[in-house]
Design an enzyme around this catalytic site. Structure first.
Site, mmCIF file in Angstrom:
data_model
loop_
_atom_site.group_PDB
_atom_site.id
_atom_site.type_symbol
_atom_site.label_atom_id
_atom_site.label_comp_id
_atom_site.label_asym_id
_atom_site.label_seq_id
_atom_site.Cartn_x
_atom_site.Cartn_y
_atom_site.Cartn_z
ATOM 1 N N LYS A 1 8.543 -6.296 -8.223
ATOM 2 C CA LYS A 1 8.721 -7.738 -8.050
ATOM 3 C C LYS A 1 8.747 -8.511 -9.367
ATOM 4 O O LYS A 1 9.356 -9.591 -9.452
ATOM 5 C CB LYS A 1 7.618 -8.298 -7.151
ATOM 6 N N SER B 1 3.363 -11.962 0.207
ATOM 7 C CA SER B 1 2.218 -11.247 0.771
ATOM 8 C C SER B 1 1.328 -10.713 -0.331
ATOM 9 O O SER B 1 0.259 -10.180 -0.067
ATOM 10 C CB SER B 1 2.712 -10.080 1.635
ATOM 11 N N GLU C 1 12.723 0.550 6.660
ATOM 12 C CA GLU C 1 11.812 -0.471 7.175
ATOM 13 C C GLU C 1 10.712 0.184 8.004
ATOM 14 O O GLU C 1 10.915 1.278 8.544
ATOM 15 C CB GLU C 1 12.570 -1.458 8.077
ATOM 16 N N GLY D 1 8.785 -3.421 12.104
ATOM 17 C CA GLY D 1 9.316 -4.563 11.365
ATOM 18 C C GLY D 1 10.767 -4.352 10.997
ATOM 19 O O GLY D 1 11.176 -4.603 9.860
ATOM 20 N N ASP E 1 13.699 -5.741 11.251
ATOM 21 C CA ASP E 1 14.593 -6.887 11.426
ATOM 22 C C ASP E 1 15.982 -6.642 10.841
ATOM 23 O O ASP E 1 16.990 -7.052 11.417
ATOM 24 C CB ASP E 1 13.979 -8.153 10.822
ATOM 25 N N SER F 1 8.105 1.451 -4.630
ATOM 26 C CA SER F 1 8.265 0.066 -5.079
ATOM 27 C C SER F 1 6.999 -0.643 -5.513
ATOM 28 O O SER F 1 7.074 -1.670 -6.194
ATOM 29 C CB SER F 1 8.949 -0.752 -3.978
#
Length: 330
Positions: free
Chosen positions: A53, A78, A204, A208, A210, A305
């Site tokens: 990130k 989060s 995913e 979750g 989506d 990640s």
């Protein structure tokens, strides 16, 4: 046409070169044997603030006009984007405010405060974090730095894949986690540029999914409620419009993993790669170890990640009885 190009990712890499860590690409014979193919893991858990990130947060913030960013930065997360934004603010010498779920892992919250970030909490599932961010940004004149849905954030995130594929051009399938979708979008953009024949697979958590469901429907859908998964960083209810515009075109597939798959991958990474991966960070490896990734030949690239997990939680998750039989030694 997407709003993201390979040039965007390459420009981000040049911008990040002085400040971001060039994380290692890890291999292990035991991993190759467990999967049945050569596997190379990009250890973004060793990136500054413990996740990929930082790449997107810093690149976006540093590309803002000085006048716009000087009053301060704000973003919602989060936990991992929050720490990344706090460090970006520190390096750019501007204040950073982060909106975090009240139940976010303690190490992530502590990490934000240690970097000088201001923490605002919200109740996950009952409060609209984006509305709260917009309210504070308007009131205090702060610049919003999205966790995924911006061209600069996606480009910055994609630099992890750029590094991996530059070092290992033999990779034929690249596997990345999908939460907000910025990492997947940036990775797929640069991967398809470097090798048009490469497959890019998103992963995913099962509860979750989506992006997977959106791809099946051919349009963005929203889950009826917040996902229940240990992969808290991937607990999104709907893809963002910008990341969806890229991922719906460039991802070859999206697969899902269970919480048990994830914890097994965390245990495997610790034992064989000597890497601590948080649940969200281990999802791509979980899909590969679990045999969920469509792959016909050649080397598999995996992005681990992030590593933001506290010691008691990590020990509890990897010590489950189902993980005591190591697949690499079976």
């Amino acid at each position: 046409m997407t709003e993201l190009t390979a040039r965007d990712v390459k420009d981000a890499a040049a911008n990040l070169e002085p400040v971001a860590a060039r994380t290692p690409a890890l291999t292990a014979l035991s991993l190759d044997q467990a999967v049945g193919w050569p596997v190379v893991c990009k250890a973004e858990s060793l990136q500054r603030t413990g996740s990929f990130k930082f790449r997107g947060a810093y690149h976006h913030a540093s590309c803002l006009p000085t006048k716009e960013r000087s009053p301060g930065l704000i973003g919602a997360s989060s936990g991992n984007h929050a720490q990344a934004l706090a460090l970006a603010g520190r390096l750019l010498e501007v204040p950073a405010t982060v909106v975090i779920p009240a139940d976010a892992p303690a190490p992530k919250v502590e990490g934000v405060r240690a970097l000088g970030g201001r923490v605002v909490t919200y109740r996950r599932g009952s409060e609209d974090r984006d509305a709260l961010v917009a309210e504070i940004a308007a009131r205090d004149g702060l610049a919003v730095v999205p966790s995924a849905g911006s061209r600069h954030v996606m480009a910055g995130a994609g630099t992890a894949a750029l590094e991996l594929l530059t070092e290992h051009p033999e990779i034929e399938t690249l596997v990345v986690p999908v939460g907000g979708g910025g990492l997947a979008a940036g990775s797929a953009t640069i991967a398809k540029h470097l090798n048009p024949g490469i497959k890019v697979i998103g992963v995913e958590p099962e509860d979750g999914a989506d992006t997977l469901l959106s791809m099946r429907c051919g349009q963005r859908i929203a889950l009826p409620e917040a996902p229940s998964t240990i992969a808290d960083g991937l607990g999104h209810t709907s893809p963002s419009p910008l990341t969806w515009a890229v991922n719906s075109q460039l991802l070859d597939a999206v697969v899902t993993v269970t919480d048990q798959d994830i914890t097994a991958a965390m245990a495997f990474a610790f034992r064989h790669l000597k890497v601590v991966a948080e649940p969200s960070g281990a999802c791509a490896l979980a899909a590969v170890l679990g045999g969920h990734v469509p792959h016909e030949s050649g080397t598999i690239g995996v992005v681990i990640s992030g590593g933001g997990v506290d010691l008691p939680t990590f020990h509890r998750l990897i010590s489950q009885p189902s993980h005591r039989k190591d697949p690499a030694r079976a």
